[in-house]
Design a protein around this motif. Structure first.
Motif, mmCIF file in Angstrom:
data_model
loop_
_atom_site.group_PDB
_atom_site.id
_atom_site.type_symbol
_atom_site.label_atom_id
_atom_site.label_comp_id
_atom_site.label_asym_id
_atom_site.label_seq_id
_atom_site.Cartn_x
_atom_site.Cartn_y
_atom_site.Cartn_z
ATOM 1 N N HIS A 90 0.854 -1.201 0.000
ATOM 2 C CA HIS A 90 0.000 0.000 0.000
ATOM 3 C C HIS A 90 0.883 1.242 0.000
ATOM 4 O O HIS A 90 1.693 1.435 0.917
ATOM 5 C CB HIS A 90 -0.904 -0.012 1.230
ATOM 6 N N HIS A 91 0.722 2.055 -1.019
ATOM 7 C CA HIS A 91 1.406 3.344 -1.104
ATOM 8 C C HIS A 91 0.385 4.424 -0.789
ATOM 9 O O HIS A 91 -0.634 4.560 -1.468
ATOM 10 C CB HIS A 91 1.975 3.566 -2.516
ATOM 11 N N ILE A 92 0.673 5.209 0.249
ATOM 12 C CA ILE A 92 -0.202 6.319 0.649
ATOM 13 C C ILE A 92 0.569 7.609 0.438
ATOM 14 O O ILE A 92 1.694 7.750 0.924
ATOM 15 C CB ILE A 92 -0.615 6.190 2.131
ATOM 16 N N ALA A 93 -0.013 8.536 -0.298
ATOM 17 C CA ALA A 93 0.666 9.803 -0.575
ATOM 18 C C ALA A 93 -0.185 10.970 -0.105
ATOM 19 O O ALA A 93 -1.406 10.979 -0.296
ATOM 20 C CB ALA A 93 0.959 9.949 -2.067
ATOM 21 N N LEU A 94 0.464 11.941 0.484
ATOM 22 C CA LEU A 94 -0.208 13.167 0.899
ATOM 23 C C LEU A 94 -0.109 14.187 -0.230
ATOM 24 O O LEU A 94 0.986 14.528 -0.675
ATOM 25 C CB LEU A 94 0.432 13.729 2.165
ATOM 26 N N SER A 95 -1.266 14.654 -0.687
ATOM 27 C CA SER A 95 -1.310 15.660 -1.747
ATOM 28 C C SER A 95 -2.197 16.816 -1.278
ATOM 29 O O SER A 95 -2.398 16.997 -0.081
ATOM 30 C CB SER A 95 -1.809 15.041 -3.059
ATOM 31 N N VAL A 96 -2.715 17.594 -2.210
ATOM 32 C CA VAL A 96 -3.402 18.844 -1.872
ATOM 33 C C VAL A 96 -4.801 18.862 -2.490
ATOM 34 O O VAL A 96 -4.962 18.571 -3.685
ATOM 35 C CB VAL A 96 -2.605 20.067 -2.384
ATOM 36 N N VAL A 97 -5.793 19.199 -1.691
ATOM 37 C CA VAL A 97 -7.144 19.401 -2.208
ATOM 38 C C VAL A 97 -7.104 20.463 -3.311
ATOM 39 O O VAL A 97 -6.491 21.525 -3.145
ATOM 40 C CB VAL A 97 -8.093 19.841 -1.073
ATOM 41 N N PRO A 124 -0.543 -0.917 -5.121
ATOM 42 C CA PRO A 124 -1.861 -0.423 -4.678
ATOM 43 C C PRO A 124 -1.706 0.894 -3.902
ATOM 44 O O PRO A 124 -0.770 1.040 -3.114
ATOM 45 C CB PRO A 124 -2.369 -1.555 -3.777
ATOM 46 N N TRP A 125 -2.642 1.820 -4.097
ATOM 47 C CA TRP A 125 -2.405 3.179 -3.619
ATOM 48 C C TRP A 125 -3.653 3.852 -3.069
ATOM 49 O O TRP A 125 -4.778 3.476 -3.384
ATOM 50 C CB TRP A 125 -1.839 4.041 -4.750
ATOM 51 N N THR A 126 -3.394 4.881 -2.276
ATOM 52 C CA THR A 126 -4.408 5.837 -1.839
ATOM 53 C C THR A 126 -3.752 7.210 -1.831
ATOM 54 O O THR A 126 -2.663 7.367 -1.284
ATOM 55 C CB THR A 126 -4.920 5.528 -0.419
ATOM 56 N N ILE A 127 -4.387 8.187 -2.458
ATOM 57 C CA ILE A 127 -3.925 9.568 -2.405
ATOM 58 C C ILE A 127 -4.819 10.333 -1.445
ATOM 59 O O ILE A 127 -6.044 10.364 -1.605
ATOM 60 C CB ILE A 127 -3.947 10.231 -3.802
ATOM 61 N N VAL A 128 -4.213 10.909 -0.418
ATOM 62 C CA VAL A 128 -4.945 11.706 0.566
ATOM 63 C C VAL A 128 -4.695 13.174 0.250
ATOM 64 O O VAL A 128 -3.583 13.678 0.402
ATOM 65 C CB VAL A 128 -4.488 11.371 2.002
ATOM 66 N N GLN A 129 -5.725 13.845 -0.214
ATOM 67 C CA GLN A 129 -5.614 15.267 -0.545
ATOM 68 C C GLN A 129 -6.092 16.092 0.651
ATOM 69 O O GLN A 129 -7.237 15.970 1.074
ATOM 70 C CB GLN A 129 -6.446 15.607 -1.775
ATOM 71 N N ALA A 130 -5.192 16.909 1.173
ATOM 72 C CA ALA A 130 -5.492 17.730 2.345
ATOM 73 C C ALA A 130 -5.624 19.195 1.952
ATOM 74 O O ALA A 130 -4.985 19.659 1.002
ATOM 75 C CB ALA A 130 -4.388 17.581 3.393
ATOM 76 N N THR A 131 -6.424 19.914 2.703
ATOM 77 C CA THR A 131 -6.442 21.365 2.546
ATOM 78 C C THR A 131 -5.196 21.946 3.211
ATOM 79 O O THR A 131 -4.405 21.230 3.825
ATOM 80 C CB THR A 131 -7.713 21.960 3.172
ATOM 81 N N SER A 176 -7.711 -0.610 3.627
ATOM 82 C CA SER A 176 -7.226 -1.194 2.381
ATOM 83 C C SER A 176 -6.973 -0.099 1.358
ATOM 84 O O SER A 176 -7.577 0.986 1.431
ATOM 85 C CB SER A 176 -8.257 -2.187 1.825
ATOM 86 N N PRO A 177 -6.085 -0.344 0.383
ATOM 87 C CA PRO A 177 -5.847 0.668 -0.652
ATOM 88 C C PRO A 177 -7.144 1.058 -1.356
ATOM 89 O O PRO A 177 -7.907 0.199 -1.793
ATOM 90 C CB PRO A 177 -4.873 -0.035 -1.609
ATOM 91 N N ALA A 178 -7.396 2.354 -1.461
ATOM 92 C CA ALA A 178 -8.637 2.830 -2.075
ATOM 93 C C ALA A 178 -8.536 2.894 -3.592
ATOM 94 O O ALA A 178 -9.540 2.880 -4.285
ATOM 95 C CB ALA A 178 -8.984 4.210 -1.526
ATOM 96 N N ARG A 179 -7.308 2.994 -4.095
ATOM 97 C CA ARG A 179 -7.072 3.255 -5.531
ATOM 98 C C ARG A 179 -7.893 4.457 -5.986
ATOM 99 O O ARG A 179 -8.449 4.482 -7.080
ATOM 100 C CB ARG A 179 -7.369 2.020 -6.376
ATOM 101 N N SER A 180 -7.968 5.437 -5.121
ATOM 102 C CA SER A 180 -8.682 6.676 -5.419
ATOM 103 C C SER A 180 -8.189 7.740 -4.455
ATOM 104 O O SER A 180 -7.301 7.499 -3.635
ATOM 105 C CB SER A 180 -10.200 6.487 -5.269
#
Length: 250
Positions: A90-97, A124-131, A176-180
């Protein structure tokens, strides 16, 4: 479970490391200062050996167009290739809203490249977009000074505390990876100019804040959708006023 945090010595990474260790995980806080460099690949293979999850919270040291693109493209390719080789689950990345709405800025074009690389990866991945973070509001103000005035749009912004960002990432680690993409944000949306006025009132900053609907945000013209999440974001609990009060007590 072994979890590697890329950018583990930074603002978010250090907070996330504490939460994950408290939950009983083996955590590697990876950064150039600990011998892990995603730009050169140095130390990546060793750091990722046996890792189940990688959380990438590293940021470009420069917001300029070309350096930011070089960082996110090169580091992203190196990291994702090393993860695939290591069998990371699982790859989780912090990005930007709003990254896809802020592409007039070279920095956000670079973040978009990072997201595209993740989507194309076999990991498998999830991108977490934060404000935007409360901790960065002062920097936004400083970057908006023109002729001694802080000129800011009154477009809405829904910022959150770094503690809430780390807490949200810790939750995603257990999923689990959201793939979204998952959006996270603060509990309240306020106009950007009003937010900075609140900060200045609390800190005794006497610089005038001028409302200017045409003022750019790192080269981007804002509207109420630019810096706010869509429907159904995961919300933090810390309000800006409470964060200011905590800082005053500290």
């Amino acid at each position: 479970m072994k979890i590697v945090i890329i950018g583990g010595s930074g603002l978010i990474g250090s907070k996330l490391a504490v939460l994950l260790r408290q939950a009983g995980h083996e955590v590697v806080a990876a950064s150039p200062s600990t011998g892990v460099n995603t730009l050169t690949g140095e130390g990546l293979r060793e750091a990722l050996a046996g890792a189940r999850i990688v959380v990438d919270v590293a940021n470009s040291p420069s917001f300029a167009d070309e350096p930011a693109l070089h960082f996110f493209d090169t580091a992203g390719r190196n990291l994702l290739a090393a993860e695939a080789e290591a069998g990371v689950a699982h790859h989780i990345a912090l990005s930007v809203v709003g990254t896809d709405r802020l592409l007039a800025s070279g920095y956000f074009r670079a973040k978009q490249r990072q997201e595209e690389l993740i989507e194309a990866s076999p990991v498998p991945w999830t991108i977490v977009q934060a404000t935007q973070f409360f901790e960065f509001v002062a920097g936004i103000a400083d970057g908006s000074v023109r002729d001694g005035e802080v000129r800011l749009s009154n477009a809405l912004i829904q910022p959150m505390s770094a503690d809430d960002v780390a807490a949200a990432l810790a939750v995603v680690v257990g999923e689990s990876p959201a793939r979204s993409r998952i959006e996270i944000a603060g509990p309240e949306a306020v106009p950007l100019d009003a937010l900075v006025r609140r900060l200045f009132a609390a800190t005794g900053d006497n610089r005038p804040v001028v409302t200017d609907a045409e003022a750019s945000y790192f080269g981007v013209q804002l509207d109420d959708r630019s810096l706010t999440p869509g429907t159904g974001p995961r919300l933090g609990t810390t309000r800006f006023a409470d964060w200011l009060a905590q800082r005053a007590r500290a």
